[in-house]
Design an enzyme around this catalytic site. Structure first.
Site, PDB file in Angstrom:
ATOM      1  N   HIS A 265       5.574   0.297  -1.528  1.00 19.87           N
ATOM      2  CA  HIS A 265       4.462  -0.575  -1.940  1.00 19.87           C
ATOM      3  C   HIS A 265       4.858  -1.434  -3.130  1.00 19.87           C
ATOM      4  O   HIS A 265       5.107  -2.638  -2.991  1.00 19.87           O
ATOM      5  CB  HIS A 265       3.244   0.280  -2.269  1.00 19.87           C
ATOM      6  N   HIS A 306       7.212  -9.077   5.747  1.00 17.19           N
ATOM      7  CA  HIS A 306       6.012  -8.507   5.135  1.00 17.19           C
ATOM      8  C   HIS A 306       5.183  -7.863   6.236  1.00 17.19           C
ATOM      9  O   HIS A 306       5.159  -8.334   7.376  1.00 17.19           O
ATOM     10  CB  HIS A 306       5.196  -9.600   4.428  1.00 17.19           C
ATOM     11  N   ASP A 362       8.412 -10.719  -3.576  1.00 17.37           N
ATOM     12  CA  ASP A 362       9.301  -9.827  -4.325  1.00 17.37           C
ATOM     13  C   ASP A 362      10.727 -10.367  -4.420  1.00 17.37           C
ATOM     14  O   ASP A 362      11.484  -9.941  -5.296  1.00 17.37           O
ATOM     15  CB  ASP A 362       9.342  -8.445  -3.659  1.00 17.37           C
TER      16      ASP A 362
END
Length: 428
Positions: A265, A306, A362
């Site tokens: 996560h 994702h 990210d």
């Protein structure tokens, strides 16, 4: 109202289930009466096809690559608003005008300190304790310091708690970092912005004043805006589930922090940096990509793809530009060359295109944090600071729902059938 007809082929029983229409997204079948009418539950591992609540806060479209807070596109919010304006939006449903913005920011400043006896709480942690472990414990303990405003049915108590949490998270995060490196904690300043204060508290020393770089300050602000909320993800769902029991909001947020700590996560940007460091040189990329394509190698391309977005992560487009601005100010990072080459390959190689492995938020955020000298152990802590705004907004929404009930998922039991307990001397 549109309905869907369910028929039990065994006994011929028929029931009508209403279809709930969203503002955006797929319609939702209300199966609340399924168990009562048919005696059946649904089986949905990971809740991939289940809407656990109604929400007015965040909407994302994974196919189109869209993300909106309260109806406002993330691109516009990141460009035109600061993080505290976004916090206000998430909490109250509308963007503040100039007067409300000033009042809200003043309130956050007023609440940004932590009690001295709470500050001493850090002395109980070992020097090498993970910052997320410290943050989780300290946030949970806030209920012992502010138990006077924990009437969750009282509107003003809820909003004071929300402001306290948002205000104190940077101070707690900086104290976690300072403890991990053996430095004394630094008090916040009233003349600095939200993210400017965080940087100041992290990198100041008693004998050396830290000057906040405006580029870093703005980069952190944009990062926090992008991470403020993301619909019903694992940590947000955890906050809602914990909060549904009536527990205090500090405990619910601590539960969210615990969930965010999971590498699947909140640890993705840390994994990106470790991946880039392992690759080392641009000349090694082809060999690395070959391993990624080899199913038996166990090597994964971190920062791409994702669970929800099936096209380009809208946050990645914003953060890529911010990354270049930070590097222009702080100097070139060789890892950016690696990142750009990996992105180029992923966007042109049929292997990655077919699997819809586009860069996500990210991929570049880790490079920004690293350039700002924020250690990888603190990456998820930064995430938690930002996501607190979303968590507490969802908690408030959940508490005020008319049909709010304690969360109680069902299960498909596949264990042993009923049996009798044998005497001790007859057991294998």
């Amino acid at each position: 109202m549109t309905t869907i007809t369910f028929k039990n082929d065994v006994n011929g029983k028929v029931a009508q289930m209403p279809v709930l229409e969203p503002t955006y997204g797929a319609p939702v079948v209300d199966i609340g009466k399924l168990a009562k009418e048919f005696g059946y539950f649904t089986y949905d591992p990971g809740f991939m096809s289940t809407a656990s609540c109604q929400s007015t806060i965040t909407y994302l479209d994974g196919d189109k690559g869209e993300l909106m807070y309260r109806g406002y596109p993330i691109e516009q919010l990141a460009e035109q608003c600061n993080f505290l304006e976004v916090c206000y939006l998430l909490l109250y449903g509308e963007l503040p005008n100039a007067e409300k913005k000033q009042i809200f920011e003043t309130s956050i400043t007023r609440h940004n300190r932590i009690r001295e006896n709470l500050r001493r709480f850090f002395n109980g942690f070992n020097h090498d304790a993970h910052p997320m472990a410290m943050m989780m414990a300290v946030v949970s303990s806030l209920s012992a310091f502010f138990h006077d405003r924990l009437n969750i049915q009282d509107y003003e108590d809820r909003m004071v708690t929300a402001r306290r949490l948002i205000a104190k998270m940077p101070t707690i995060a900086a104290a976690c970092y300072k403890h991990s490196i053996g430095d004394p904690a630094i008090y916040p300043r009233d003349d600095l912005s939200y993210t400017g204060n965080l940087l100041y508290m992290m990198f100041s020393l008693p004998g050396k004043r830290y000057e906040v770089n405006p580029v870093a300050e703005r980069a952190m602000d944009v990062l926090f805006t992008l991470h403020a909320d993301h619909e019903q993800n694992a940590s947000t769902s955890t906050v809602r589930l914990a909060g549904s029991s009536g527990t205090n909001p500090y405990a619910a947020i601590a539960a969210g922090i615990a969930t965010l700590w999971g590498p699947a996560h909140g640890g993705a940007n840390e994994a990106v940096i470790r991946m880039l460091d392992r690759i080392g040189e641009v000349s090694n990329i082809d060999h690395f990509i070959a391993k990624v394509k080899d199913k038996n190698s166990g090597v994964r391309l971190m920062g791409f793809g994702h669970r929800v977005y099936k096209s380009f992560d809208p946050r990645a487009k914003i953060i890529k530009e911010v990354c270049h601005q930070v590097l222009d100010s702080y100097g070139h990072d060789p890892r950016l060359d690696l990142a750009m080459r990996l992105e180029e390959i992923a966007l042109s190689d049929p292997y990655f295109i077919e699997r819809k492995l586009y860069p996500n938020v990210d991929f570049y955020s880790g490079i920004i944090y690293s350039t700002l000298k924020i250690p990888v152990e603190m990456f998820t802590v930064m995430f938690a600071i930002a996501r607190t705004a979303g968590w507490i907004s969802h908690w408030i929404e959940m508490i005020t729902e008319k049909d709010q009930k304690i969360g109680r998922p069902r299960q498909l039991y596949v264990g042993a059938s009923r049996r009798d307990v044998p005497p001790l001397n007859e057991r294998n």
